[in-house]
Enzyme design. Sequence first.
Site, PDB file in Angstrom:
ATOM      1  N   HIS A 108       0.775  -1.206   0.040  1.00 21.15           N
ATOM      2  CA  HIS A 108       0.152   0.100  -0.029  1.00 21.15           C
ATOM      3  C   HIS A 108       0.886   1.249   0.136  1.00 21.15           C
ATOM      4  O   HIS A 108       0.495   2.517  -0.386  1.00 21.15           O
ATOM      5  CB  HIS A 108      -0.928   0.010   1.047  1.00 21.15           C
ATOM      6  CG  HIS A 108      -0.477   0.389   2.615  1.00 21.15           C
ATOM      7  ND1 HIS A 108       0.089  -0.508   3.391  1.00 21.15           N
ATOM      8  CD2 HIS A 108      -0.322   1.517   2.875  1.00 21.15           C
ATOM      9  CE1 HIS A 108       0.484  -0.140   4.430  1.00 21.15           C
ATOM     10  NE2 HIS A 108       0.225   1.360   4.233  1.00 21.15           N
ATOM     11  N   SER A 115       4.420   2.003   8.271  1.00 19.19           N
ATOM     12  CA  SER A 115       3.940   0.905   7.373  1.00 19.19           C
ATOM     13  C   SER A 115       5.087   0.379   6.385  1.00 19.19           C
ATOM     14  O   SER A 115       5.823   1.187   6.259  1.00 19.19           O
ATOM     15  CB  SER A 115       2.891   1.323   6.262  1.00 19.19           C
ATOM     16  OG  SER A 115       1.701   1.815   6.925  1.00 19.19           O
ATOM     17  N   ASP A 172      -0.395  -7.727   1.752  1.00 25.35           N
ATOM     18  CA  ASP A 172       0.238  -6.223   1.632  1.00 25.35           C
ATOM     19  C   ASP A 172       1.724  -6.438   1.795  1.00 25.35           C
ATOM     20  O   ASP A 172       2.170  -6.227   2.951  1.00 25.35           O
ATOM     21  CB  ASP A 172      -0.490  -5.195   3.040  1.00 25.35           C
ATOM     22  CG  ASP A 172       0.220  -3.941   2.761  1.00 25.35           C
ATOM     23  OD1 ASP A 172       0.521  -3.422   1.708  1.00 25.35           O
ATOM     24  OD2 ASP A 172      -0.301  -3.141   3.820  1.00 25.35           O
TER      25      ASP A 172
END
Length: 254
Positions: A64, A206, A111
Site C-alpha cells: 500500500h 507501514s 500487503d
Amino acid sequence: MKSFRTLLATAAVLWAFVWPGDGIRCGQEAAVHSRPYMASVQEGGKHECGGFLVASQWVMSAAHCFRTEAKDRKIVLGVHSLSGQEDSKVTLGILAVYPHPDFSTVNYDSDIALVKLDQAVEQNDKVKIVAYQKAGGADPAEGEGVDTAGWGSINNRGSRPDKLQEVTVSVMRRTLCGRSDYYGKKFTENMICAAADCRDTCDGDSGGPLLYNGVVVGITSNGGKKCGTSRRPGLYTFISKFSQWVEKTMADNA
C-alpha cells in the site's frame, strides 16, 4: 456555570490529546544503528513509509506504500536520524516495485511488496540485510513478544520523530482479532494482529519489519483510524505465507 454535558465534551477533547495510545511513542528511541536493515521510503526528501533490506539490491515493504507512482521516490539506508548528517547514509533510486498481485485495497490483504534498488549496496555494520521467515518456519504464537521499529507518527496528530523508534508488542489471539467488534472478516489468515497496552505502530511505520527472535516475520500493514486503541491493534502481513513468491520474484528479476 457550564452544563454537565459541556463539561463532558470538554473532558473528551482533553482526553483525546493526552491519551497515551499514540503508536511508537509508547516505545523508545532505538540504539543508534542497532537495526542496520531499516529503510526509509521517501518522497521529495520526506519519510513516507518504512522497509527493510533483504538482499543486496532488494528492500521489502508494504504494497500500500506504492499505490501511486512518484518520480522522486527514494530509498534511504544506513540512517538513524532522518535530518542528521550521517556518513553511513545511502540514498538510492528505485528500478522497479513488485507489489503482490493479490494485494487488496479493501482490507490490505497480501500487503507486501519488493523494491529493486538501482544498484546493489555494500554491506557494513550500519547497512546490512536481515533474515525473513520462510514457509515452514516457526511463526510466533499467541502471547509471544515481537518487536518493530520505524519513523512513523508518535501521536494521533501526526507528529513525526527524527530518530528511529522501536517498540515491543505481543501477538494477540486470532479469534479475538477476527471478532466483529475488532476486524471481523477483514482479518485474514495472511495477517498477524499484535499490540500491548498503549504500544502500537502508527502512520508512517507501514512497511517496517515485525521481528521474532531477530527474524522478520511480518510487515507493518495497518490498523485503526487512531493508533493504540484497544480494539484496533496493529495488523502485520505474515511473510512466511509469501516467501515462495518473494524468492521467485527476486530470482526472475535478478
